[in-house]
Write an enzyme that holds these catalytic residues in place. Sequence first.
Site, PDB file in Angstrom:
ATOM      1  N   THR A 146     -96.308 -21.000  25.425  1.00 21.62           N
ATOM      2  CA  THR A 146     -97.203 -22.143  25.215  1.00 21.62           C
ATOM      3  C   THR A 146     -96.819 -22.924  23.965  1.00 21.62           C
ATOM      4  O   THR A 146     -97.205 -24.081  23.835  1.00 21.62           O
ATOM      5  CB  THR A 146     -98.662 -21.677  25.054  1.00 21.62           C
ATOM      6  OG1 THR A 146     -98.714 -20.681  24.039  1.00 21.62           O
ATOM      7  CG2 THR A 146     -99.216 -21.107  26.351  1.00 21.62           C
ATOM      8  N   ASP A 147     -96.064 -22.304  23.060  1.00 26.11           N
ATOM      9  CA  ASP A 147     -95.822 -23.003  21.778  1.00 26.11           C
ATOM     10  C   ASP A 147     -95.005 -24.282  21.959  1.00 26.11           C
ATOM     11  O   ASP A 147     -95.389 -25.353  21.497  1.00 26.11           O
ATOM     12  CB  ASP A 147     -95.237 -22.073  20.700  1.00 26.11           C
ATOM     13  CG  ASP A 147     -93.911 -21.428  21.046  1.00 26.11           C
ATOM     14  OD1 ASP A 147     -93.435 -21.567  22.192  1.00 26.11           O
ATOM     15  OD2 ASP A 147     -93.336 -20.781  20.141  1.00 26.11           O
ATOM     16  N   SER A 177     -75.068  -8.026   5.305  1.00 30.16           N
ATOM     17  CA  SER A 177     -76.055  -7.252   6.035  1.00 30.16           C
ATOM     18  C   SER A 177     -75.300  -6.136   6.743  1.00 30.16           C
ATOM     19  O   SER A 177     -74.395  -6.421   7.529  1.00 30.16           O
ATOM     20  CB  SER A 177     -76.776  -8.135   7.055  1.00 30.16           C
ATOM     21  OG  SER A 177     -77.638  -7.338   7.843  1.00 30.16           O
ATOM     22  N   GLY A 185     -83.584  -7.895  18.414  1.00 35.90           N
ATOM     23  CA  GLY A 185     -83.500  -8.234  19.828  1.00 35.90           C
ATOM     24  C   GLY A 185     -84.514  -7.523  20.716  1.00 35.90           C
ATOM     25  O   GLY A 185     -84.307  -7.416  21.918  1.00 35.90           O
ATOM     26  N   LEU A 238     -89.507  -8.769  18.457  1.00 33.78           N
ATOM     27  CA  LEU A 238     -90.337  -8.823  17.243  1.00 33.78           C
ATOM     28  C   LEU A 238     -89.867  -9.931  16.310  1.00 33.78           C
ATOM     29  O   LEU A 238     -90.327 -10.057  15.189  1.00 33.78           O
ATOM     30  CB  LEU A 238     -90.330  -7.482  16.513  1.00 33.78           C
ATOM     31  CG  LEU A 238     -90.926  -6.290  17.264  1.00 33.78           C
ATOM     32  CD1 LEU A 238     -91.054  -5.085  16.339  1.00 33.78           C
ATOM     33  CD2 LEU A 238     -92.280  -6.630  17.852  1.00 33.78           C
ATOM     34  N   SER A 278     -86.747 -10.805  14.856  1.00 30.26           N
ATOM     35  CA  SER A 278     -85.920 -10.562  13.678  1.00 30.26           C
ATOM     36  C   SER A 278     -85.188 -11.835  13.266  1.00 30.26           C
ATOM     37  O   SER A 278     -84.933 -12.051  12.079  1.00 30.26           O
ATOM     38  CB  SER A 278     -84.921  -9.435  13.942  1.00 30.26           C
ATOM     39  OG  SER A 278     -83.969  -9.802  14.924  1.00 30.26           O
ATOM     40  N   SER A 279     -84.884 -12.701  14.229  1.00 34.76           N
ATOM     41  CA  SER A 279     -84.167 -13.930  13.865  1.00 34.76           C
ATOM     42  C   SER A 279     -85.047 -14.826  12.987  1.00 34.76           C
ATOM     43  O   SER A 279     -84.592 -15.357  11.977  1.00 34.76           O
ATOM     44  CB  SER A 279     -83.698 -14.687  15.109  1.00 34.76           C
ATOM     45  OG  SER A 279     -84.776 -15.056  15.941  1.00 34.76           O
ATOM     46  N   GLU A 299     -83.017 -22.339  13.897  1.00 32.75           N
ATOM     47  CA  GLU A 299     -82.745 -21.457  15.046  1.00 32.75           C
ATOM     48  C   GLU A 299     -82.017 -22.235  16.146  1.00 32.75           C
ATOM     49  O   GLU A 299     -81.060 -21.765  16.738  1.00 32.75           O
ATOM     50  CB  GLU A 299     -84.051 -20.867  15.581  1.00 32.75           C
ATOM     51  CG  GLU A 299     -83.869 -19.999  16.808  1.00 32.75           C
ATOM     52  CD  GLU A 299     -84.269 -18.542  16.620  1.00 32.75           C
ATOM     53  OE1 GLU A 299     -84.829 -18.188  15.565  1.00 32.75           O
ATOM     54  OE2 GLU A 299     -84.017 -17.757  17.540  1.00 32.75           O
ATOM     55  N   ASP A 359     -92.852 -18.177  16.088  1.00 35.32           N
ATOM     56  CA  ASP A 359     -92.274 -17.039  15.367  1.00 35.32           C
ATOM     57  C   ASP A 359     -92.190 -17.310  13.868  1.00 35.32           C
ATOM     58  O   ASP A 359     -92.558 -16.469  13.042  1.00 35.32           O
ATOM     59  CB  ASP A 359     -90.860 -16.736  15.896  1.00 35.32           C
ATOM     60  CG  ASP A 359     -90.858 -16.439  17.387  1.00 35.32           C
ATOM     61  OD1 ASP A 359     -91.950 -16.336  17.978  1.00 35.32           O
ATOM     62  OD2 ASP A 359     -89.752 -16.317  17.952  1.00 35.32           O
TER      63      ASP A 359
HETATM   64  P1  ADP Z   1     -85.228 -11.181  18.006  1.00 37.75           P
HETATM   65  O1  ADP Z   1     -85.499 -12.359  17.169  1.00 37.75           O
HETATM   66  O2  ADP Z   1     -86.222 -10.996  19.094  1.00 37.75           O
HETATM   67  O3  ADP Z   1     -85.072  -9.896  17.227  1.00 37.75           O
HETATM   68  P2  ADP Z   1     -82.849 -12.686  18.583  1.00 37.75           P
HETATM   69  O4  ADP Z   1     -81.776 -12.518  19.597  1.00 37.75           O
HETATM   70  O5  ADP Z   1     -83.609 -13.954  18.562  1.00 37.75           O
HETATM   71  O6  ADP Z   1     -83.818 -11.420  18.740  1.00 37.75           O
HETATM   72  O7  ADP Z   1     -82.237 -12.502  17.138  1.00 37.75           O
HETATM   73  C1  ADP Z   1     -81.396 -11.420  16.836  1.00 37.75           C
HETATM   74  C2  ADP Z   1     -80.266 -11.910  15.957  1.00 37.75           C
HETATM   75  O8  ADP Z   1     -80.763 -12.201  14.625  1.00 37.75           O
HETATM   76  C3  ADP Z   1     -79.200 -10.864  15.731  1.00 37.75           C
HETATM   77  O9  ADP Z   1     -78.230 -10.886  16.761  1.00 37.75           O
HETATM   78  C4  ADP Z   1     -78.599 -11.283  14.390  1.00 37.75           C
HETATM   79  O10 ADP Z   1     -77.678 -12.339  14.553  1.00 37.75           O
HETATM   80  C5  ADP Z   1     -79.804 -11.817  13.647  1.00 37.75           C
HETATM   81  N1  ADP Z   1     -80.398 -10.762  12.810  1.00 37.75           N
HETATM   82  C6  ADP Z   1     -81.598 -10.189  12.937  1.00 37.75           C
HETATM   83  N2  ADP Z   1     -81.809  -9.250  11.991  1.00 37.75           N
HETATM   84  C7  ADP Z   1     -80.702  -9.232  11.229  1.00 37.75           C
HETATM   85  C8  ADP Z   1     -80.270  -8.489  10.080  1.00 37.75           C
HETATM   86  N3  ADP Z   1     -81.034  -7.566   9.522  1.00 37.75           N
HETATM   87  N4  ADP Z   1     -79.040  -8.764   9.576  1.00 37.75           N
HETATM   88  C9  ADP Z   1     -78.260  -9.689  10.130  1.00 37.75           C
HETATM   89  N5  ADP Z   1     -78.603 -10.409  11.195  1.00 37.75           N
HETATM   90  C10 ADP Z   1     -79.792 -10.203  11.744  1.00 37.75           C
HETATM   91 MG    MG Z   2     -85.527 -14.365  17.872  1.00 35.19          MG
END
Ligand code: ADP
Ligand code: MG
Length: 326
Positions: free
Chosen positions: A18-19, A48, A98, A101, A103-104, A136, A148
Amino acid sequence: MQRSFWAPGRVNLIGDHTDYAGGVVLPIAVEFGIRVDIEPSERIALTSDGRAVDVAPDGTGTPDRWGRYPAAVAAELAELGRPAIGIRGVVESNLPIGTGLSSSAALEVAVALALCAVADFAVARMELALACRRAELRAVGVPCGIMDQAASLLGREGSALLLDCRSLEYRYVPLPDELAIVVVDSGERQLEHTGYADRQRELAAGMPARVRHVETENQRVRDTVKALEGGEIGELGRLFRSSHESLRDDYEVSTPELDRLVEHAYDAGALAARLTGGGFGGSIVVLAAQSRAGTIADQLGGRVVRASAGARELTPRRMGSLPGRA
Ligand code: ADP
Ligand code: MG
């Protein structure tokens, strides 16, 4: 002087897909996230897990893989007028990558806070969320909505964030003490960035089932807020079930594994369960009575998460450990 910045991941309670449609969402920030420990430098030089990125302070250079995110954040902030001061340091994370949650978004937000801080460059939180969202898209071409990044920046302990993605108005919805939140990773990686973009196109083209999902999902978000604020916990199961079915049947972003996990959650005694995030794999979110949450998490192989504060600079006292680490 070394400084540390923390950005949490997020779990969306309800309001998916929805966002980007200008609808409403109800995420929480969680106690798992990403920390960057940095000092000012000539360039942006981060590692990292031993993998390095090295680009100019305005993000130019040739980053590969994960380095595209910090580079894109730097480029977006340069366009907002951030002075060209770099950072060097390390990225540490206790957030699974991935699994849905976000992480990106946490990575973008942590780096953005660090870049702004070293340059004494003040940006309002929502402005920063918008810049990270553009980053992003710039980094990996994912046309994500604002949820997010906003959740990571605006999270509040004990509350969910009710965000109107069109007006960008938001308010906090306190979560009842008796309610626990469990997240279960399906183990299926969310690689379907193309599926995500397809759904946006189909929605824009007016495909009836896609439009129906967004309209009914917005109403479910409002009804969920009413139920939470009115203490009608019993309503949540119906709303979450209906949200999952809508994402499965009308929006077609569920998978057999997500469907199975949701059923398993109800069998285990969950009050409410649904897929969360973009779908095509990723995680489910489960609401459970506090007294049952640990058992349900164990049975499903998930983890209990708490609604937590949003991104911030960490005080020196906390620099030794990640906030989310047990
Ligand atoms: P989500 O956001 O759901 O976890 P995404 O595919 O959108 O999955 O994002 C994952 C990507 O973000 C990874 O492939 C990497 O490029 C980057 N990423 C996430 N966490 C880290 C980290 N701790 N160090 C380096 N890159 C990271
Ligand atoms: Mg993501």
